[in-house]
Design a protein around this motif. Structure first.
Motif, PDB file in Angstrom:
ATOM      1  N   ALA A 429       0.835  -1.217   0.000  1.00 50.14           N
ATOM      2  CA  ALA A 429       0.000   0.000   0.000  1.00 50.14           C
ATOM      3  C   ALA A 429       0.862   1.256   0.000  1.00 50.14           C
ATOM      4  CB  ALA A 429      -0.915   0.007   1.222  1.00 50.14           C
ATOM      5  N   LEU A 430       2.173   1.068   0.136  1.00 47.90           N
ATOM      6  CA  LEU A 430       3.103   2.194   0.220  1.00 47.90           C
ATOM      7  C   LEU A 430       3.776   2.463  -1.118  1.00 47.90           C
ATOM      8  CD1 LEU A 430       4.879   0.975   3.463  1.00 47.90           C
ATOM      9  CD2 LEU A 430       3.155   2.771   3.364  1.00 47.90           C
ATOM     10  N   TYR A 431       4.231   3.686  -1.297  1.00 50.74           N
ATOM     11  CA  TYR A 431       5.107   4.017  -2.417  1.00 50.74           C
ATOM     12  C   TYR A 431       6.142   5.023  -1.922  1.00 50.74           C
ATOM     13  CZ  TYR A 431       2.484   8.425  -2.878  1.00 50.74           C
ATOM     14  OH  TYR A 431       1.896   9.648  -2.642  1.00 50.74           O
ATOM     15  N   VAL A 432       7.369   4.880  -2.371  1.00 51.70           N
ATOM     16  CA  VAL A 432       8.428   5.809  -1.972  1.00 51.70           C
ATOM     17  C   VAL A 432       8.239   7.104  -2.760  1.00 51.70           C
ATOM     18  CG1 VAL A 432      10.901   6.221  -1.828  1.00 51.70           C
ATOM     19  CG2 VAL A 432      10.007   3.901  -1.488  1.00 51.70           C
ATOM     20  N   ASN A 433       7.997   8.179  -2.047  1.00 47.26           N
ATOM     21  CA  ASN A 433       7.746   9.462  -2.709  1.00 47.26           C
ATOM     22  C   ASN A 433       9.070  10.182  -2.941  1.00 47.26           C
ATOM     23  OD1 ASN A 433       6.082  11.687  -3.664  1.00 47.26           O
ATOM     24  ND2 ASN A 433       6.823  12.735  -1.836  1.00 47.26           N
ATOM     25  N   ASP A 434       9.463  10.333  -4.203  1.00 47.15           N
ATOM     26  CA  ASP A 434      10.767  10.913  -4.515  1.00 47.15           C
ATOM     27  C   ASP A 434      10.687  12.333  -5.066  1.00 47.15           C
ATOM     28  OD1 ASP A 434       9.648  10.343  -6.938  1.00 47.15           O
ATOM     29  OD2 ASP A 434      11.345   9.195  -7.717  1.00 47.15           O
ATOM     30  N   HIS A 435       9.509  12.959  -4.976  1.00 51.58           N
ATOM     31  CA  HIS A 435       9.404  14.350  -5.423  1.00 51.58           C
ATOM     32  C   HIS A 435       8.327  15.072  -4.604  1.00 51.58           C
ATOM     33  CE1 HIS A 435       6.377  12.158  -7.738  1.00 51.58           C
ATOM     34  NE2 HIS A 435       5.738  13.305  -7.919  1.00 51.58           N
ATOM     35  N   LEU A 436       8.368  16.371  -4.633  1.00 53.24           N
ATOM     36  CA  LEU A 436       7.422  17.185  -3.872  1.00 53.24           C
ATOM     37  C   LEU A 436       6.039  17.103  -4.504  1.00 53.24           C
ATOM     38  CD1 LEU A 436       7.142  19.330  -1.556  1.00 53.24           C
ATOM     39  CD2 LEU A 436       7.551  21.066  -3.314  1.00 53.24           C
ATOM     40  N   ILE A 437       5.032  16.734  -3.695  1.00 53.81           N
ATOM     41  CA  ILE A 437       3.664  16.649  -4.220  1.00 53.81           C
ATOM     42  C   ILE A 437       2.684  17.292  -3.246  1.00 53.81           C
ATOM     43  CG2 ILE A 437       4.046  14.575  -5.588  1.00 53.81           C
ATOM     44  CD1 ILE A 437       2.726  12.956  -3.361  1.00 53.81           C
ATOM     45  N   ARG A 438       1.593  17.795  -3.799  1.00 52.94           N
ATOM     46  CA  ARG A 438       0.506  18.314  -2.988  1.00 52.94           C
ATOM     47  C   ARG A 438      -0.202  17.157  -2.291  1.00 52.94           C
ATOM     48  NH1 ARG A 438      -0.745  23.059  -0.616  1.00 52.94           N
ATOM     49  NH2 ARG A 438      -0.444  24.826  -2.007  1.00 52.94           N
ATOM     50  N   TRP A 439      -0.581  17.371  -1.029  1.00 57.40           N
ATOM     51  CA  TRP A 439      -1.354  16.357  -0.328  1.00 57.40           C
ATOM     52  C   TRP A 439      -2.714  16.226  -1.006  1.00 57.40           C
ATOM     53  CZ3 TRP A 439       0.832  14.830   4.618  1.00 57.40           C
ATOM     54  CH2 TRP A 439       0.159  13.758   5.220  1.00 57.40           C
ATOM     55  N   PRO A 440      -3.164  15.007  -1.308  1.00 51.01           N
ATOM     56  CA  PRO A 440      -4.462  14.838  -1.973  1.00 51.01           C
ATOM     57  C   PRO A 440      -5.583  15.548  -1.222  1.00 51.01           C
ATOM     58  CG  PRO A 440      -3.280  12.761  -1.898  1.00 51.01           C
ATOM     59  CD  PRO A 440      -2.487  13.727  -1.068  1.00 51.01           C
ATOM     60  N   ILE A 441      -6.431  16.233  -1.952  1.00 54.60           N
ATOM     61  CA  ILE A 441      -7.531  16.992  -1.346  1.00 54.60           C
ATOM     62  C   ILE A 441      -8.641  16.039  -0.924  1.00 54.60           C
ATOM     63  CG2 ILE A 441      -9.300  18.742  -1.790  1.00 54.60           C
ATOM     64  CD1 ILE A 441      -7.365  20.000  -3.798  1.00 54.60           C
ATOM     65  N   GLY A 442      -9.221  16.334   0.247  1.00 54.40           N
ATOM     66  CA  GLY A 442     -10.330  15.509   0.720  1.00 54.40           C
ATOM     67  C   GLY A 442     -10.166  15.107   2.162  1.00 54.40           C
ATOM     68  N   GLY A 443     -10.814  15.825   3.080  1.00 50.77           N
ATOM     69  CA  GLY A 443     -10.759  15.491   4.498  1.00 50.77           C
ATOM     70  C   GLY A 443      -9.470  15.925   5.155  1.00 50.77           C
ATOM     71  N   LYS A 444      -9.358  15.596   6.431  1.00 47.56           N
ATOM     72  CA  LYS A 444      -8.164  15.953   7.197  1.00 47.56           C
ATOM     73  C   LYS A 444      -6.958  15.122   6.759  1.00 47.56           C
ATOM     74  CE  LYS A 444     -10.276  17.584  11.513  1.00 47.56           C
ATOM     75  NZ  LYS A 444     -10.357  17.384  12.980  1.00 47.56           N
ATOM     76  N   ARG A 445      -5.789  15.650   7.036  1.00 45.70           N
ATOM     77  CA  ARG A 445      -4.546  14.964   6.675  1.00 45.70           C
ATOM     78  C   ARG A 445      -3.997  14.195   7.894  1.00 45.70           C
ATOM     79  NH1 ARG A 445      -4.216  20.044   3.715  1.00 45.70           N
ATOM     80  NH2 ARG A 445      -3.262  21.130   5.478  1.00 45.70           N
ATOM     81  N   TYR A 446      -3.495  12.989   7.654  1.00 41.94           N
ATOM     82  CA  TYR A 446      -2.948  12.143   8.717  1.00 41.94           C
ATOM     83  C   TYR A 446      -1.603  11.560   8.279  1.00 41.94           C
ATOM     84  CZ  TYR A 446      -7.637  12.451  10.652  1.00 41.94           C
ATOM     85  OH  TYR A 446      -8.828  12.924  11.159  1.00 41.94           O
ATOM     86  N   CYS A 447      -0.704  11.435   9.258  1.00 40.47           N
ATOM     87  CA  CYS A 447       0.661  10.976   8.961  1.00 40.47           C
ATOM     88  C   CYS A 447       1.227  10.222  10.155  1.00 40.47           C
ATOM     89  CB  CYS A 447       1.535  12.201   8.647  1.00 40.47           C
ATOM     90  SG  CYS A 447       3.262  11.835   8.293  1.00 40.47           S
ATOM     91  N   GLY A 448       2.025   9.206   9.898  1.00 40.49           N
ATOM     92  CA  GLY A 448       2.691   8.473  10.969  1.00 40.49           C
ATOM     93  C   GLY A 448       4.175   8.779  10.993  1.00 40.49           C
ATOM     94  N   VAL A 449       4.791   8.649  12.182  1.00 39.37           N
ATOM     95  CA  VAL A 449       6.224   8.877  12.361  1.00 39.37           C
ATOM     96  C   VAL A 449       6.811   7.709  13.139  1.00 39.37           C
ATOM     97  CG1 VAL A 449       8.011  10.470  13.155  1.00 39.37           C
ATOM     98  CG2 VAL A 449       5.743  11.361  12.552  1.00 39.37           C
ATOM     99  N   SER A 450       7.882   7.126  12.620  1.00 43.00           N
ATOM    100  CA  SER A 450       8.530   5.994  13.295  1.00 43.00           C
ATOM    101  C   SER A 450       9.953   6.333  13.721  1.00 43.00           C
ATOM    102  CB  SER A 450       8.572   4.771  12.372  1.00 43.00           C
ATOM    103  OG  SER A 450       7.299   4.237  12.136  1.00 43.00           O
ATOM    104  N   ALA A 451      10.362   5.734  14.817  1.00 38.67           N
ATOM    105  CA  ALA A 451      11.765   5.783  15.242  1.00 38.67           C
ATOM    106  C   ALA A 451      12.085   4.451  15.903  1.00 38.67           C
ATOM    107  CB  ALA A 451      12.008   6.941  16.209  1.00 38.67           C
ATOM    108  N   PHE A 452      13.102   3.801  15.395  1.00 37.64           N
ATOM    109  CA  PHE A 452      13.527   2.516  15.929  1.00 37.64           C
ATOM    110  C   PHE A 452      14.976   2.629  16.389  1.00 37.64           C
ATOM    111  CE2 PHE A 452      10.578   1.267  12.302  1.00 37.64           C
ATOM    112  CZ  PHE A 452       9.457   1.273  13.111  1.00 37.64           C
ATOM    113  N   SER A 453      15.366   1.739  17.284  1.00 36.27           N
ATOM    114  CA  SER A 453      16.708   1.860  17.862  1.00 36.27           C
ATOM    115  C   SER A 453      17.469   0.550  17.801  1.00 36.27           C
ATOM    116  CB  SER A 453      16.601   2.304  19.328  1.00 36.27           C
ATOM    117  OG  SER A 453      17.865   2.290  19.953  1.00 36.27           O
TER     118      SER A 453
END
Length: 681
Positions: A429-453
């Motif tokens: 379901a993922l794709y590596v985004n290699d260029h600047l793009i507008r966030w798709p329009i439609g509803g609120k925006r959501y994002c996850g952040v990971s940090a592993f050690s």
């Protein structure tokens, strides 16, 4: 939750339950709701290679220019100056300088500043700017239950400042202890700002600062603190190329996240902090919100094939847990909530082992939600731009993700040229985004952040957009406002006028928001105020101020009001009450009056053959450094503290073969007074 409360009230009106029971149920539901409440990010500040502020950091990410460079020669010459031949340094993403500091701003003596680890100095400055960005001036913070959570891993440093002092001047280290203990990074901030909440330095290596965010959110939900400053810091004093490798470093300093050309992680430096507050309180206080933390989780890899090998199942679990908590938010309650997640800010170290495992973990999470979803969610990492910032990596990823959610752009992940054969991109379901793009329009925006050690501690944070209310706009020509500017020194004030002028030209914020944000700040002794009715007029008057500096009376006279006159007189008014009908604006923070500080190799006196007065005077001066002004200056007001006092008395007693105790310095805190006691001895 609202529906349940309505049902309870309905049952009361139908006389099916008593009023007393209804009150208890509603109170319980309020407590449950509070413990699950989202946390607002209301302030941010940071410093990275190529970016000295949040706005510059955003611009750097938009332009997508890697910051890998040779280690600055000026920094190497300072640290490695005693070597006959300068050692070869690793390439990486380095700050131009780390010695700069403004001790007078924080009431710290120059001598103490010299002995403080740059890690403490840099984070202290960023902490102030983060609180300022959150519109939380010092008087509002004093005595309140504000937590301080700092991610820092001293064990991964190539060389610490304390080790350097101990190598070059072992005796001096006794005076430098408080400036070089890791817990003091947080403790000093709590002390200087009089913050009464938990004050912790958290070390889980690479995930330290994101774990600090998680811990701070938990503390607020448990009532341990009402708001929190959270951040991380990483500096490299001497990243020699000969430093023993642990096998994951990129030879050219580039971090190629999720790429087939990935050859390891590049090293980097940075310091960043955010100010957090429960969402309901942030909305009540009219705070400007970057994004909301809807859920967070932390776990451990447990037993794997080796201590540092990641565990894909543990990564899946921590991501699922964070988003399960986020789903308590009504906007994510629907079954197809995953379609609203537009981006994942990955840990993304660019290693052959770590990248495939992380990508697989993210893919599995989405497959559990929707097995047939393909290439829906962007994934990338700030490490491709700045390298691995170690204990500051997590907070840097959080800042980047919050800005993406806030501004509606998905930032690129760099160096993705050819696929990694160990990663299944096509069924994900993922794709590596290699260029600047507008966030798709439609509803609120959501994002996850990971940090592993590498120690196995994982953390994931779920972020969401917070829709701000429409701000009240300033009606030009209908009334005039007063622009209130202040700083702790004339140079700092002039510097701020210059920075503010540039900002107003580039950003042009809402004028009422500018006035309110300036009015709510801490007001220093050096002041400049004038009347204006617009951003345009303000720019013109700031131009005049810079051209006429320091003779600003003409501007003050021609553009004055009762408010500006009282402000210039230094009157202590409730300036923060001005323009409260307007929403805050994000404006530049304090311009510090910095200069370089580095410890000197001054030897402490130890020759008992000296005259007692000479010995006392030399020891006094060596401890206080340039803070020593005259014999009548109080030891404790010139940078001395209880540890320095104990050391001074102990050393003086040994050299003079006398028995002085600490009480003597409290009774005679000036050199003039102490010498009267010393001479007869």
């Amino acid at each position: 939750m609202t529906e349940i409360k309505l049902e309870i009230l309905k049952e009361v009106s139908n006389k099916n339950i008593s009023l007393e029971l209804a009150k208890k149920l509603l109170k319980y539901l309020d407590e449950v709701e509070f413990h699950r409440e989202p946390v607002a990010i209301i302030g941010m500040a940071g410093k990275w290679p190529g970016a000295g502020s949040i706005s510059e950091f955003w611009k750097l990410n938009m332009e997508a220019i890697p910051q890998v460079r040779p280690f600055p020669s000026s920094r190497q010459n300072r640290v490695d100056k005693d070597s006959e031949k300068l050692a070869e340094m690793q390439v990486g993403s380095y700050l131009d300088q780390i010695e700069d500091f403004d001790p007078e701003f924080f009431g710290i003596s120059p001598r103490e500043a010299e002995l403080m680890d740059p890690v403490q100095r840099q984070f202290l400055s960023i902490a102030w700017l983060a609180f300022e960005d959150a519109h939380c001036p010092l008087p509002r913070l004093k005595g309140r239950s504000v937590g301080v959570y700092v991610g820092y891993c001293a064990g991964s440093d190539d060389l610490t400042y304390g080790q350097l002092i101990r190598q070059r001047n072992p005796e001096l280290f006794n005076l430098a202890i408080t400036g070089n203990l890791s817990p003091m990074i947080a403790g000093r901030i709590s002390h200087l700002f009089d913050l009464r909440g938990p004050s912790l330095v958290i070390d889980t290596a690479c995930s330290s600062s994101l774990v600090a965010v998680h811990q701070a959110c938990q503390a607020m939900r448990q009532g341990d603190c009402e708001m929190a400053l959270v951040g991380g810091v990483k500096l490299h004093l001497l990243p020699a190329a000969s430093f023993e490798s642990i096998g994951i470093e990129s030879k050219d300093g580039m971090t190629r996240t999720f790429s087939g050309e990935a050859s390891g992680t590049g090293i980097g430096e940075g310091v960043a902090a955010v100010v957090l507050k429960p969402l309901s309180k942030a909305l009540r206080d009219g705070d400007e919100i970057y994004a909301t933390i809807l859920g967070s989780a932390s776990n451990q890899d447990g037993s794997t094939s080796s201590l540092t090998t990641p565990n894909v199942e543990a990564q899946v679990a921590v991501i699922e847990q964070a988003w399960a908590e986020a789903r308590n938010n009504s906007d994510l309650a629907s079954e197809n909530f995953y379609l609203k997640i537009g981006c994942m800010e990955a840990h993304g170290t660019g290693t052959q082992l770590g990248d495939p495992i992380e990508f697989e973990a993210l893919s599995r999470v989405f497959k559990k939600w929707a097995s047939d979803l393909r290439h829906h969610c962007a994934v990338g990492s700030v490490k491709s731009l700045l390298g691995h910032l170690d204990s500051a990596a997590g907070i840097t990823g959080l800042v980047r993700a919050a800005l993406m959610v806030n501004r509606g752009w998905i930032l690129p992940s760099l160096h993705f040229i050819q696929p990694n054969e160990s990663i299944d991109y096509f069924s994900s379901a993922l794709y590596v985004n290699d260029h600047l793009i507008r966030w798709p329009i439609g509803g609120k925006r959501y994002c996850g952040v990971s940090a592993f050690s590498m120690n196995g501690t994982n953390c994931h944070v779920a972020l969401g957009e917070q829709i701000q209310k429409t701000p009240v706009t300033w009606r030009k020509n209908s009334l005039e406002g007063v622009v209130l500017l202040s700083a702790h020194s004339p140079d700092s004030l002039r510097g701020y006028i210059r920075v503010l002028r540039k900002y107003l030209i580039e950003r042009c914020p809402e004028f009422g928001g500018l006035l309110r944000s300036l009015a709510v700040r801490h007001h220093f002794k050096c002041r400049f105020a004038f009347s204006s009715d617009s951003i345009e007029q303000t720019i013109i008057l700031l131009d005049k101020a810079l051209n006429l500096w320091p003779n600003l009376s003409q501007i003050e006279t021609n553009n004055s009001s009762e408010i500006s006159k009282n402000y210039m007189k230094g009157i202590s008014g409730d300036w923060s009450a001005l323009y409260s009908e307007f929403s805050y604006a994000r404006i530049p923070g304090t311009v510090f009056d910095t200069r370089d500080f580095w410890f000197s190799n001054t030897e402490l006196p130890n020759d008992v053959g000296y005259d007692p007065e000479q010995i006392t005077r030399a020891l006094w001066k060596s401890i206080l450094g340039s803070s020593y002004v005259s014999d009548d200056e109080n030891f404790f007001r010139s940078g001395g503290d209880s540890l320095k006092a104990t050391y001074f008395i102990s050393r003086l007693s040994n050299i003079l073969d006398c028995n002085f105790d600490l009480d003597q310095l409290w009774k005679t805190p000036t050199l003039t007074e102490l010498l009267k006691v010393i001479r007869p001895a």
